[in-house]
Design an enzyme around this catalytic site. Sequence first.
Site, PDB file in Angstrom:
ATOM      1  N   HIS A  56      44.915  44.163  41.604  1.00 15.46           N
ATOM      2  CA  HIS A  56      46.166  43.441  41.322  1.00 15.46           C
ATOM      3  C   HIS A  56      47.282  43.903  42.257  1.00 15.46           C
ATOM      4  CE1 HIS A  56      44.313  43.402  37.120  1.00 15.46           C
ATOM      5  NE2 HIS A  56      44.455  42.131  37.388  1.00 15.46           N
ATOM      6  N   ARG A 167      39.913  37.214  45.387  1.00 14.55           N
ATOM      7  CA  ARG A 167      38.655  36.506  45.673  1.00 14.55           C
ATOM      8  C   ARG A 167      37.511  37.015  44.817  1.00 14.55           C
ATOM      9  NH1 ARG A 167      38.358  37.170  51.809  1.00 14.55           N
ATOM     10  NH2 ARG A 167      40.412  36.429  52.373  1.00 14.55           N
ATOM     11  N   LYS A 168      37.750  38.069  44.035  1.00 12.15           N
ATOM     12  CA  LYS A 168      36.667  38.508  43.153  1.00 12.15           C
ATOM     13  C   LYS A 168      36.326  37.377  42.180  1.00 12.15           C
ATOM     14  CE  LYS A 168      36.596  41.460  39.555  1.00 12.15           C
ATOM     15  NZ  LYS A 168      35.876  40.637  38.599  1.00 12.15           N
ATOM     16  N   VAL A 195      38.905  44.195  46.087  1.00 11.06           N
ATOM     17  CA  VAL A 195      39.154  45.633  46.254  1.00 11.06           C
ATOM     18  C   VAL A 195      38.060  46.360  45.478  1.00 11.06           C
ATOM     19  CG1 VAL A 195      40.764  47.521  45.798  1.00 11.06           C
ATOM     20  CG2 VAL A 195      41.639  45.287  46.522  1.00 11.06           C
TER      21      VAL A 195
END
Length: 302
Positions: A56, A167-168, A195
């Site tokens: 985040h 994009r996860k 990440v």
Amino acid sequence: MEPFPMTNTVLNDSGPQADLKVIRDPAEMRALSTRLAEEGRRIAFVPTMGYLHEGHLSLLREGRRHGDVLILSIFVNPIQFGEGEDFSVYPRDFERDVDLARSVGVDIVFAPDIEDLYPPEFATYVEVEGLSATLCGRSRPGHFRGVTTVVCKLFNIVRPRIAVFGRKDFQQLAVIRRMVRDLHMDIEVRGMPIVREADGLARSSRNVYLGDLRGQALCLVEALRLASRLVAGGERNSTAIIAAARERIEREPEARIDYIQICDETTLGDVEEVSPASVFLLAVRIGKTRLIDNHHLFEEMA
Ligand code: PAF
């Protein structure tokens, strides 16, 4: 018109913001964002369900770079959780989230109450057909309808020029981009890279549920790495790549595959031959925790 009270600090992104504002009332948030938009301020927006982590924070830093007002929403959206899913136990820590938000230069945290977004007479939903029905949509019916409905509402309240997503949640990003295009929303949607933890596990608020099974959860990233290696070695056949990934995941006693697919990045339709436009997506339950991950197989994998 009264100047926006945070003008000086908002424009200075060089350090922690002392005067972050928390707004709960949607009408107050909308009035302020309308005023900011009228003043020509570029609002960057990061919608979240809170329990912030480094993933985040990377979205917030991107918003900070591209907007002159940065708004974060924290709202655990009940209508995107199905029956028996983790809505009531979804991790929450508002004070910590506000501290983290302040540390990356958020100007406003919008944290509405459920009753204010969904009053008893609430009856309007936004649904992106097709894209919402595949992949996660198969095992979580109604999930993306909940996501697009709340994101549309938040966009109307916050009035951003830029919205940043991770994009996860690859399918979520595709669905939101389609909603923005289809409904002519004047919003630039930016998607940021996944990440990962040092060992490769994709950051997720749900990782806290894993406990002793955390080691087994690494099978997702290992399956992605294996698939990337196969592609780097010349393999292009999706069936062969998926079979190898499935074999890797099934070695973990607590892993239950929901799906492993190689899809076109825009249509999310299955592809037989991988290309730079294909993305490898998977959802796996590790014990009771459902995890998702993805990777473009032509890109290098850390
Ligand atoms: O990705 C999330 O955290 C949520 O799905 C979102 C976009 C904030 C909508 O509730």
